[in-house]
Design a protein around this motif. Structure first.
Motif, PDB file in Angstrom:
ATOM      1  N   VAL A 177      -2.769   6.233   3.367  1.00  0.00           N
ATOM      2  CA  VAL A 177      -2.518   4.810   3.604  1.00  0.00           C
ATOM      3  C   VAL A 177      -2.808   4.471   5.056  1.00  0.00           C
ATOM      4  CG1 VAL A 177      -0.766   2.976   3.621  1.00  0.00           C
ATOM      5  CG2 VAL A 177      -0.738   4.706   1.806  1.00  0.00           C
TER       6      VAL A 177
ATOM      7  N   SER B 122       1.019   4.016  -3.065  1.00  0.00           N
ATOM      8  CA  SER B 122       0.730   5.418  -2.790  1.00  0.00           C
ATOM      9  C   SER B 122       1.862   6.303  -3.322  1.00  0.00           C
ATOM     10  CB  SER B 122       0.543   5.636  -1.283  1.00  0.00           C
ATOM     11  OG  SER B 122       0.295   6.993  -1.007  1.00  0.00           O
TER      12      SER B 122
ATOM     13  N   ALA C 131       0.827  -1.206   0.000  1.00  0.00           N
ATOM     14  CA  ALA C 131       0.000   0.000   0.000  1.00  0.00           C
ATOM     15  C   ALA C 131       0.865   1.261   0.000  1.00  0.00           C
ATOM     16  CB  ALA C 131      -0.934  -0.009   1.216  1.00  0.00           C
TER      17      ALA C 131
END
Length: 188
Positions: free
Chosen positions: A67, A54, A50
């Motif tokens: 996140v 991002s 993640a």
């Protein structure tokens, strides 16, 4: 602890990076409103996934996707078979999930039970507008009706095979391996 042996390397560090670039582009192509988008990584290896996605989107769009980190240990349906005292990590979601388009992320999608637990944990924090799933590797063998919207790579496996994702942030190395369980008697 089961004894395993490496069968082959499925992805190198550069292949993982290229896959993440592709996934970032796919997420951007299928997202109508980036202001509503948020990523939540399932603790452990869903978190660097993640965070990296991002960062990739930030470099492409000059905007940061928030996140969060989700710990699912207390939501697992196999808790009694995992350990008598599960190690509980922290859930860190520094934004409201209500009304957000959430993309849950994990390194390997297998039976779907981890994702079911993650959904239970996520909905304890609010009601997202939409939840989608991103997995670096989908190895099949689903036991629940769960499907990833974004998949890095599909890898068909047998019941004795395991996918091991190694991320620099956690493991000090970067690769995806296919390993196989071996009988301890045969391994010695």
């Amino acid at each position: 602890m089961p004894v395993t042996r490496e069968k082959k390397q499925l992805m190198s560090a550069s292949e993982i990076d290229r896959t993440l670039v592709r996934l970032a582009h796919e997420v951007l192509e299928h997202t109508e409103d980036l202001d509503r988008l948020a990523f939540i990584g399932i603790r452990r290896r869903g978190v660097p996934l993640a965070q990296r996605l991002s960062q990739k989107i930030a470099s492409l769009e000059a905007r940061q996707i928030p996140v969060g980190i989700l710990d699912i240990n207390l939501y697992r349906d196999d808790l009694s078979t995992v350990s008598h005292a599960p190690v509980v990590g922290t859930t860190e979601i520094p934004f409201t999930v209500t009304g957000k388009d959430i993309i849950l992320m994990d390194d390997v999608l297998y039976t779907g039970r981890t994702i079911r637990a993650a959904l239970d944990a996520l909905f304890d924090h609010g009601r997202p507008a939409r939840v989608q799933l991103l997995a670096l590797i989908d190895r099949g063998h689903r036991e629940l009706p769960i499907e990833a919207r974004y998949v890095g790579r599909m890898v068909q496996t047998t019941a004795s095979e395991i996918i091991e994702v190694k991320f620099q942030e956690i493991d000090g190395m970067e690769k995806v391996l296919l390993v196989e369980r071996v009988d301890e008697a045969a391994g010695s």
